[in-house]
Scaffold this active site. Structure first.
Site, PDB file in Angstrom:
ATOM      1  N   PRO A   1       8.602 -22.083 -15.868  1.00 51.20           N
ATOM      2  CA  PRO A   1       7.442 -21.286 -16.649  1.00 51.20           C
ATOM      3  C   PRO A   1       6.954 -20.195 -15.542  1.00 51.20           C
ATOM      4  O   PRO A   1       6.403 -20.859 -14.755  1.00 51.20           O
ATOM      5  CB  PRO A   1       6.787 -22.063 -17.567  1.00 51.20           C
ATOM      6  CG  PRO A   1       7.392 -23.261 -17.774  1.00 51.20           C
ATOM      7  CD  PRO A   1       8.209 -23.714 -16.451  1.00 51.20           C
ATOM      8  N   HIS A   2       6.676 -19.076 -15.741  1.00 51.20           N
ATOM      9  CA  HIS A   2       5.882 -18.395 -14.847  1.00 51.20           C
ATOM     10  C   HIS A   2       5.434 -17.150 -15.410  1.00 51.20           C
ATOM     11  O   HIS A   2       5.986 -16.689 -16.748  1.00 51.20           O
ATOM     12  CB  HIS A   2       6.413 -17.911 -13.438  1.00 51.20           C
ATOM     13  CG  HIS A   2       7.850 -17.282 -13.695  1.00 51.20           C
ATOM     14  ND1 HIS A   2       9.126 -18.051 -14.033  1.00 51.20           N
ATOM     15  CD2 HIS A   2       8.233 -16.096 -13.602  1.00 51.20           C
ATOM     16  CE1 HIS A   2      10.034 -17.141 -14.286  1.00 51.20           C
ATOM     17  NE2 HIS A   2       9.781 -15.933 -13.908  1.00 51.20           N
ATOM     18  N   GLY A   3       4.655 -16.187 -14.982  1.00 49.72           N
ATOM     19  CA  GLY A   3       3.858 -15.047 -15.388  1.00 49.72           C
ATOM     20  C   GLY A   3       4.866 -13.922 -15.323  1.00 49.72           C
ATOM     21  O   GLY A   3       5.934 -13.909 -14.778  1.00 49.72           O
TER      22      GLY A   3
END
Length: 146
Positions: free
Chosen positions: A63-65
């Site tokens: 998960p990352h932005g």
């Protein structure tokens, strides 16, 4: 002095989640609480997940932005969360290893590729998921970087 990208306080072992959203919020929360990101980054991680899943295969999700979330990043950081019982990331994709990333500029791309290389070996993902200590996780990840 810059913060360590991955320190023991960024690692959590044996966590259980009911949902993908809960897992992503948890991972983002570690980055937030340890001073890597502003609060808004967590929403950007959830937004990113709606655009395309961060499930990478081999029981791994990263998960990352979103691309525009960079302004929410204070320091490049990495968090590792093991989920021995797995969490459903949709389409029957069960995730047992979460690697949350916040990257300033393009720094995170190198980190991403290193993690992808480590986790392309299923046995490495298993080793990480079954790690008994935070130190063990750091050792496995650092061995490959050496």
């Amino acid at each position: 002095m810059a913060k360590e990208i991955l320190s023991a306080e960024n690692i959590e072992l044996g966590v259980q989640f009911e949902s993908k959203e809960e897992a992503i919020r948890y991972v983002g929360g570690i980055l937030l609480n340890n001073g890597y990101v502003k609060e808004n980054y967590i929403d950007k991680m959830l937004e990113r997940e709606e655009i395309a899943t961060t499930f990478m295969g081999n029981a791994l999700a990263i998960p990352h932005g979103t691309e525009d979330a960079k302004k929410e990043v204070l320091e490049t950081g990495l968090t590792v969360v093991t989920v021995p019982n797995g969490v459903d990331f949709g389409d029957g994709n069960i995730v047992k290893l979460l690697v949350g990333i916040a990257g300033k500029g393009d720094e995170h791309l190198e980190i991403l590729s290193q993690i992808a290389i480590i986790c392309s070996e299923e046995e490495n993902v298993e080793k990480l998921t079954e790690a008994a200590s935070k130190e063990e996780i750091m050792t496995i990840l650092n061995e490959v970087n050496a």
